[in-house]
Design a protein around this motif. Structure first.
Motif, short mmCIF file in Angstrom:
data_model
loop_
_atom_site.label_atom_id
_atom_site.label_comp_id
_atom_site.label_asym_id
_atom_site.label_seq_id
_atom_site.Cartn_x
_atom_site.Cartn_y
_atom_site.Cartn_z
N VAL A 3 -2.43 -11.98 -8.10
CA VAL A 3 -1.65 -12.10 -6.87
C VAL A 3 -1.64 -13.55 -6.40
O VAL A 3 -0.61 -14.08 -6.00
N ARG A 4 -2.80 -14.20 -6.46
CA ARG A 4 -2.89 -15.58 -6.02
C ARG A 4 -1.98 -16.49 -6.86
O ARG A 4 -1.29 -17.35 -6.34
N HIS A 181 -4.14 -10.10 1.25
CA HIS A 181 -3.46 -9.57 0.08
C HIS A 181 -4.36 -8.59 -0.67
O HIS A 181 -3.90 -7.53 -1.12
N ASP A 182 -5.64 -8.93 -0.82
CA ASP A 182 -6.57 -8.04 -1.50
C ASP A 182 -6.68 -6.71 -0.76
O ASP A 182 -6.71 -5.63 -1.38
N GLU A 183 -6.73 -6.77 0.58
CA GLU A 183 -6.83 -5.55 1.38
C GLU A 183 -5.59 -4.69 1.21
O GLU A 183 -5.68 -3.46 1.08
N LEU A 184 -4.41 -5.32 1.22
CA LEU A 184 -3.16 -4.57 1.05
C LEU A 184 -3.08 -3.95 -0.33
O LEU A 184 -2.62 -2.81 -0.49
N GLU A 185 -3.55 -4.70 -1.34
CA GLU A 185 -3.53 -4.19 -2.71
C GLU A 185 -4.48 -3.01 -2.86
O GLU A 185 -4.14 -2.00 -3.48
N ASP A 186 -5.68 -3.13 -2.25
CA ASP A 186 -6.65 -2.03 -2.31
C ASP A 186 -6.10 -0.79 -1.63
O ASP A 186 -6.28 0.34 -2.12
N GLU A 187 -5.44 -0.99 -0.49
CA GLU A 187 -4.88 0.15 0.25
C GLU A 187 -3.77 0.81 -0.55
O GLU A 187 -3.65 2.05 -0.58
N ALA A 188 -2.94 0.01 -1.22
CA ALA A 188 -1.86 0.56 -2.03
C ALA A 188 -2.42 1.38 -3.20
O ALA A 188 -1.90 2.46 -3.53
N GLU A 189 -3.50 0.88 -3.82
CA GLU A 189 -4.12 1.61 -4.92
C GLU A 189 -4.75 2.91 -4.43
O GLU A 189 -4.66 3.95 -5.09
#
Length: 212
Positions: A3-4, A181-189
């Motif tokens: 993502v970065r 971004h990491d938090e949003l990605e974790d939530e999406a997963e």
């Protein structure tokens, strides 16, 4: 890290594209210098939109987010950044104050929206009236972009450029942005995993179950 790298590439590409436009007479990407004594709307245009001059008609259209010819309370609050997560701690009383004061100043027919004609009159010198400006409520420049655009406008453009590498992204703003971004990605997963699960009957409230 993927993502970065993707964001890094997007920001660099954006700078390169705007740099190309600058070389051909377009606007530049770097933050504009703004007179500290300038009114709130002028500073908002410079800081949020990279526009150095204040044009009432353009300002109205830019902040008429649904393009229906007027600003409702939600649009007023969005323009002042009250929908951005930076405003999460702003009390509801303050948000109500912002909306009510803007309406008090501009909404001459009392229908609780700011119509284009009302705005144009407010920002003119018609009838010898002093030209009106939007108040500064001390809540910042009015963030109303998504998290990518806000990061690019308020941090990347000031401290990074197309030569920035991953290891250079060490400012607190960089760390906070990629953490988000990491938090949003974790939530999406997590949501994706939940979506794969079959319906578990004992988790359904009894009132929604058919009587047998």
């Amino acid at each position: 890290m993927a993502v970065r790298r993707a964001i890094l590439a997007t920001c660099a590409a954006s700078i390169a594209l705007v740099g190309f436009a600058s070389a051909h007479g377009g606007a530049h990407q770097k933050p504009l210098e703004v007179d500290p004594e300038a009114d709130w709307a002028t500073r908002h245009m410079a800081e949020e939109h990279h526009i150095s001059n204040f044009d009432p008609g353009a300002f109205f259209s830019l902040h008429d987010y649904d393009d229906n010819g007027f600003w409702d309370v939600r649009e007023i609050l969005k323009t002042y950044g009250m929908e951005d997560e930076t405003a999460k701690d702003v009390p509801e009383e303050k948000k109500t104050e912002i909306a009510n004061e803007v309406l008090r100043l501009i909404d001459t027919n009392g229908n609780n929206v700011v119509e284009r004609d009302e705005w144009m009159y407010f920002t003119s010198n018609d009838g010898g009236k002093e030209k009106g400006t939007l108040p500064d409520f001390g809540t910042g420049p009015g963030h109303h972009w998504d998290i990518e655009m806000e990061y690019e406008i308020h941090h990347w453009e000031k401290y990074h450029d197309e030569n920035t590498k991953e290891e250079d992204l060490i400012h607190p703003e960089d760390i906070a942005h990629f953490k988000k971004h990491d938090e949003l990605e974790d939530e999406a997963e997590r949501q994706a995993e939940l979506d794969k699960m079959p319906i578990v009957e004992h988790n359904i409230p009894p009132k929604f179950l058919r009587a047998t």
